[in-house]
Design an enzyme around this catalytic site. Structure first.
Site, mmCIF file in Angstrom:
data_model
loop_
_atom_site.group_PDB
_atom_site.id
_atom_site.type_symbol
_atom_site.label_atom_id
_atom_site.label_comp_id
_atom_site.label_asym_id
_atom_site.label_seq_id
_atom_site.Cartn_x
_atom_site.Cartn_y
_atom_site.Cartn_z
ATOM 1 N N TRP A 190 0.821 -1.222 0.000
ATOM 2 C CA TRP A 190 0.000 0.000 0.000
ATOM 3 C C TRP A 190 0.847 1.262 0.000
ATOM 4 O O TRP A 190 0.532 2.228 -0.691
ATOM 5 C CB TRP A 190 -1.000 -0.012 1.167
ATOM 6 C CG TRP A 190 -2.087 -1.015 0.934
ATOM 7 C CD1 TRP A 190 -2.295 -2.176 1.624
ATOM 8 C CD2 TRP A 190 -3.085 -0.976 -0.100
ATOM 9 N NE1 TRP A 190 -3.359 -2.852 1.082
ATOM 10 C CE2 TRP A 190 -3.862 -2.146 0.031
ATOM 11 C CE3 TRP A 190 -3.398 -0.084 -1.125
ATOM 12 C CZ2 TRP A 190 -4.941 -2.435 -0.813
ATOM 13 C CZ3 TRP A 190 -4.468 -0.367 -1.977
ATOM 14 C CH2 TRP A 190 -5.226 -1.534 -1.809
ATOM 15 N N ASP A 239 -1.191 6.608 6.515
ATOM 16 C CA ASP A 239 -2.309 5.753 6.103
ATOM 17 C C ASP A 239 -2.463 4.709 7.204
ATOM 18 O O ASP A 239 -1.663 3.777 7.314
ATOM 19 C CB ASP A 239 -1.988 5.087 4.761
ATOM 20 C CG ASP A 239 -3.068 4.089 4.339
ATOM 21 O OD1 ASP A 239 -4.016 3.867 5.121
ATOM 22 O OD2 ASP A 239 -2.961 3.535 3.225
ATOM 23 N N LYS A 248 -12.472 -1.395 7.676
ATOM 24 C CA LYS A 248 -11.797 -2.434 8.452
ATOM 25 C C LYS A 248 -12.250 -2.333 9.910
ATOM 26 O O LYS A 248 -12.995 -3.163 10.382
ATOM 27 C CB LYS A 248 -10.272 -2.298 8.347
ATOM 28 C CG LYS A 248 -9.725 -2.729 6.996
ATOM 29 C CD LYS A 248 -9.342 -1.558 6.171
ATOM 30 C CE LYS A 248 -8.513 -1.846 4.938
ATOM 31 N NZ LYS A 248 -8.873 -2.917 4.065
#
Ligand code: PMP
Length: 375
Positions: free
Chosen positions: A103, A187, A211
């Protein structure tokens, strides 16, 4: 049969939250209509949205000099909105990135579309640590090896690499790195709200909700207010942090229902005792699973122990030919969504806040039984 959902995201939500949402679906608090049917500017939704923001502020002790926003576009959009909003906040117009997994690599590449970016640390090669060789994306360079540019507009980190299973349990000390003026941009998508966290150590944080915070469709963005107001002229006005912050997430129609769901999750977290309690539970769950992995040569987690994620636990079977059988039999036993990300294969158990220890125990029992019958 009890179903345990180990999906990496969108992922399991707390059962109590889903029950509350179901009970309130047709008529929110006696107002006669569903949350999905309300005006985003009406009194009811204003209350829902403001309460969600305030509960999040309470959970993370977010001070007033940070704006809290509920945005759209996911963490992927933030990979672009971060440079669009903050790259010009310092004169050098350059950004630093630690690329420590899938990511953060995407964030770096997206950032390059908007301006200059430098990689300050990466784990693209294997490395021997304490006599053991760790493969690419399985370790993290020590902070004192990071080469941060003191003029960078921000240093971006992905603090939990959902696919690779790496978590940064500490943040770099920017003063020690000679870059005390460089704000951290994080992030935190896949470990947001999994533990207490000091927001004041950062310039901004973003997290896709799907999530730990709620359903897909909303992204939580927290930004230090003194960084606002430097967006690029090309930044869409609906994605200019200064606009969204000024209107408390209602510059345009926000993702109302996902915000409402996040609000229910925040109340659930507060009822659990807040993030310190949640962290204890998450530690217990992760320890239980990693202990089982380490006790067996049949299963292998490749991440350096210091950087193992508490949320996303990837592992492979020593005999990789058994992976599909493992997944099929797990599904029959009610253990869903254990397939590793397509880019890495293997198995991945995501054990976010809403997964109780019972789910982790069910997985470990299954793993032991599978090893007994196939080992
Ligand atoms: N960053 C991280 C750490 C993620 O886990 C994900 C999604 N799995 C993303 C970014 C991308 O999020 P989205 O699909 O919401 O854009």
């Amino acid at each position: 049969m009890t179903i345990w959902n180990f999906s990496a995201g969108p992922s399991k939500l707390p059962t109590e939250v889903l029950e509350t949402a179901a009970a309130e679906m047709m008529d929110w608090h006696g107002c006669g209509i569903s949350v999905m049917e309300m005006s985003h500017r009406g009194a009811e939704f204003t209350q829902i949205c403001n309460e969600a923001e305030e509960d999040l502020r309470t959970l993370l002790s977010i001070p007033d000099d940070y704006a809290v926003m509920f945005m759209q576009g996911g963490a992927t959009a933030q990979n672009a909105l971060l440079p669009m909003n903050l790259l010009y906040s310092r004169p050098a117009h350059t950004a630093d990135y630690a690329v420590l997994g899938t990511w953060s690599n995407k964030t770096y590449k997206e950032g390059l579309r908007y301006g200059q970016g430098n990689i300050v640390a990466n784990n693209a090669q294997e490395r021997e640590i304490d006599g053991k060789v760790y493969g690419a994306k399985c370790w993290v360079p020590a902070f004192n090896e990071w080469k941060v540019n003191p003029d960078a507009s921000y240093l971006h980190l992905c603090t939990n690499e959902t696919i690779d299973g790496i978590e940064l349990h500490e943040l770099p000390d920017m003063t020690a790195l000679g870059a005390s003026e460089v704000p951290l941009a994080l992030d935190m998508s896949s470990h947001f709200l999994s533990r207490p966290f000091d927001v004041t150590k950062t310039g901004m944080i973003y997290a896709g909700a799907q999530k730990n915070a709620g359903p897909a469709g909303v992204t939580v963005v927290i930004v230090k207010r003194d960084l606002l107001g430097h967006s690029m002229p090309s930044c869409p006005s609906a994605f200019d942090y200064a606009n969204v912050a000024a209107e408390r997430s209602r510059f345009n129609t926000p993702p109302c229902y996902p915000i409402y769901m996040c609000g229910l999750v925040f109340k659930w977290l507060l009822k659990q005792g807040g993030l310190a309690t949640i962290e204890e539970k998450n530690k217990e769950k992760a320890d239980y699973l990693y202990t089982a992995l380490d006790a067996s040569a049949f299963y292998i987690n490749k991440i350096h122990p210091t950087y193992r994620s508490r949320m996303n636990v990837p592992f492979v079977l020593a005999d990789e030919g058994l992976t599909n059988t493992f997944l099929q039999e797990a599904k029959q036993a009610g253990l869903f969504n254990l397939k590793g990300h397509k880019s890495v294969g293997g198995i991945r158990a995501s054990i976010y806040n809403a997964m109780p220890i019972e789910g982790v125990k069910a997985l470990v029992d299954f793993m032991k039984e599978f090893e007994r019958t196939h080992g």
